[in-house]
Design an enzyme around this catalytic site. Sequence first.
Site, PDB file in Angstrom:
ATOM      1  N   ARG A   1      59.079  83.034  11.891  1.00 33.93           N
ATOM      2  CA  ARG A   1      58.176  82.024  12.411  1.00 33.93           C
ATOM      3  C   ARG A   1      58.934  80.733  12.756  1.00 33.93           C
ATOM      4  O   ARG A   1      58.454  79.910  13.504  1.00 33.93           O
ATOM      5  CB  ARG A   1      57.155  81.708  11.313  1.00 33.93           C
ATOM      6  CG  ARG A   1      55.758  81.488  11.794  1.00 33.93           C
ATOM      7  CD  ARG A   1      54.897  81.096  10.615  1.00 33.93           C
ATOM      8  NE  ARG A   1      54.286  82.226   9.940  1.00 33.93           N
ATOM      9  CZ  ARG A   1      53.213  82.856  10.395  1.00 33.93           C
ATOM     10  NH1 ARG A   1      52.647  82.476  11.508  1.00 33.93           N
ATOM     11  NH2 ARG A   1      52.699  83.860   9.736  1.00 33.93           N
TER      12      ARG A   1
ATOM     13  N   ARG B   1      35.929  86.117  19.458  1.00 30.84           N
ATOM     14  CA  ARG B   1      36.555  87.209  18.721  1.00 30.84           C
ATOM     15  C   ARG B   1      35.752  87.602  17.488  1.00 30.84           C
ATOM     16  O   ARG B   1      35.362  86.776  16.683  1.00 30.84           O
ATOM     17  CB  ARG B   1      37.960  86.791  18.291  1.00 30.84           C
ATOM     18  CG  ARG B   1      38.657  87.843  17.455  1.00 30.84           C
ATOM     19  CD  ARG B   1      40.133  87.743  17.553  1.00 30.84           C
ATOM     20  NE  ARG B   1      40.675  86.662  16.743  1.00 30.84           N
ATOM     21  CZ  ARG B   1      41.979  86.400  16.638  1.00 30.84           C
ATOM     22  NH1 ARG B   1      42.844  87.117  17.327  1.00 30.84           N
ATOM     23  NH2 ARG B   1      42.398  85.414  15.892  1.00 30.84           N
TER      24      ARG B   1
ATOM     25  N   ARG C   1      35.753  85.591  12.033  1.00 28.81           N
ATOM     26  CA  ARG C   1      36.532  85.021  10.930  1.00 28.81           C
ATOM     27  C   ARG C   1      36.343  83.513  10.899  1.00 28.81           C
ATOM     28  O   ARG C   1      36.225  82.876  11.933  1.00 28.81           O
ATOM     29  CB  ARG C   1      38.021  85.326  11.103  1.00 28.81           C
ATOM     30  CG  ARG C   1      38.360  86.766  10.829  1.00 28.81           C
ATOM     31  CD  ARG C   1      39.837  86.951  10.613  1.00 28.81           C
ATOM     32  NE  ARG C   1      40.655  86.123  11.490  1.00 28.81           N
ATOM     33  CZ  ARG C   1      41.869  86.474  11.908  1.00 28.81           C
ATOM     34  NH1 ARG C   1      42.374  87.626  11.555  1.00 28.81           N
ATOM     35  NH2 ARG C   1      42.575  85.686  12.677  1.00 28.81           N
TER      36      ARG C   1
ATOM     37  N   LYS D   1      48.653  89.787  19.338  1.00 26.18           N
ATOM     38  CA  LYS D   1      49.720  90.374  18.544  1.00 26.18           C
ATOM     39  C   LYS D   1      49.231  91.559  17.708  1.00 26.18           C
ATOM     40  O   LYS D   1      49.892  92.593  17.661  1.00 26.18           O
ATOM     41  CB  LYS D   1      50.301  89.291  17.628  1.00 26.18           C
ATOM     42  CG  LYS D   1      51.579  89.689  16.967  1.00 26.18           C
ATOM     43  CD  LYS D   1      52.179  88.515  16.226  1.00 26.18           C
ATOM     44  CE  LYS D   1      51.159  87.969  15.248  1.00 26.18           C
ATOM     45  NZ  LYS D   1      51.690  87.129  14.204  1.00 26.18           N
TER      46      LYS D   1
ATOM     47  N   ARG E   1      47.193  75.565  15.423  1.00 27.35           N
ATOM     48  CA  ARG E   1      48.175  76.648  15.319  1.00 27.35           C
ATOM     49  C   ARG E   1      49.015  76.744  16.585  1.00 27.35           C
ATOM     50  O   ARG E   1      50.199  77.073  16.539  1.00 27.35           O
ATOM     51  CB  ARG E   1      47.468  77.985  15.116  1.00 27.35           C
ATOM     52  CG  ARG E   1      46.946  78.136  13.739  1.00 27.35           C
ATOM     53  CD  ARG E   1      46.480  79.553  13.523  1.00 27.35           C
ATOM     54  NE  ARG E   1      45.804  79.628  12.240  1.00 27.35           N
ATOM     55  CZ  ARG E   1      44.936  80.559  11.926  1.00 27.35           C
ATOM     56  NH1 ARG E   1      44.617  81.478  12.798  1.00 27.35           N
ATOM     57  NH2 ARG E   1      44.378  80.558  10.750  1.00 27.35           N
TER      58      ARG E   1
END
Length: 211
Positions: A87, A127, A157, A14, A168
Site C-alpha cells: 500500500r 454498491r 456496507r 479490485k 480513501r
Amino acid sequence: MKCIILIAAPAAGKGTISKYIEDKYNYKHISTGDLLRKEIKNNTEIGKEIKSILDKGSLVGDDIIKEVFGKEFNKTKSNIILDGIPRTLAQAKMLDELDEENDNVEISKVIHIDIDKEIAVERIENRIICENCGSVFNKKLVKDLKCTKCGDNLISRNDDNKETFLDRYDTFLKETKPLLDYYGDKVITIYNNSTLEDIFKNVDELLKGDE
Ligand SMILES: [Zn+2]
C-alpha cells in the site's frame, strides 16, 4: 511461483478482478486484511496486539504486516495474487526483501486498475454486497436484494459512502499511486470504465498461458 500485485484505486473493482483471476487461473488470493482478521480470530499473541491497535483506531504498522504477511508469503505453494499489499513505498521495499529471500516466488506482474473518479463515486453509492459470499452487485441492476450466486441477502456496507471514498481516494493518490513509478515496466494498466466482460477480456489477454 508467480506473484501478481494489484494496485487499484478504491472502488476500481479490485475484489471482482482478483476473484476472477483466483477462480479462472487458480491463483491464491492473499489479502492482508484477511490475514490480520485471522490472527485476531485465532487469538494469537500477535492477534492480541493487532486487536489492541485497531481498537484504538490506529493503523497496523509495517513490522506487524511483515510478520503476518511474510509467514503466508513464504509458505505459498501456488501462484499468488496480492490484495492490500503493498500500500506504501515502505511496504513495496519490504516485499522486495521477502521476494529476495524467497527463490520460490517471483513478482511477475503489477496490474494497475484505473477508474474515473466520478464513475467510482457512482459505483460506491450503488454498491451492495452479499453477506454470505462477498459477491458485489449494483443496486440499480438487481431485481431484489438477493445474491444471484448463493441466494443470501445483499447489503450496503457502512463505509460505502462518498466521504469515506474521497478520503480513501486521496490516500491512494498520495501513498499508493507512486508505486506505479516504483514498479516501472512491470505495470500494466486496465481501465475499469467499461463492462466487466471487457475487463475480463483484458485480464485474459494479460494472463494468457497462465491457465
Ligand atoms: Zn452470495
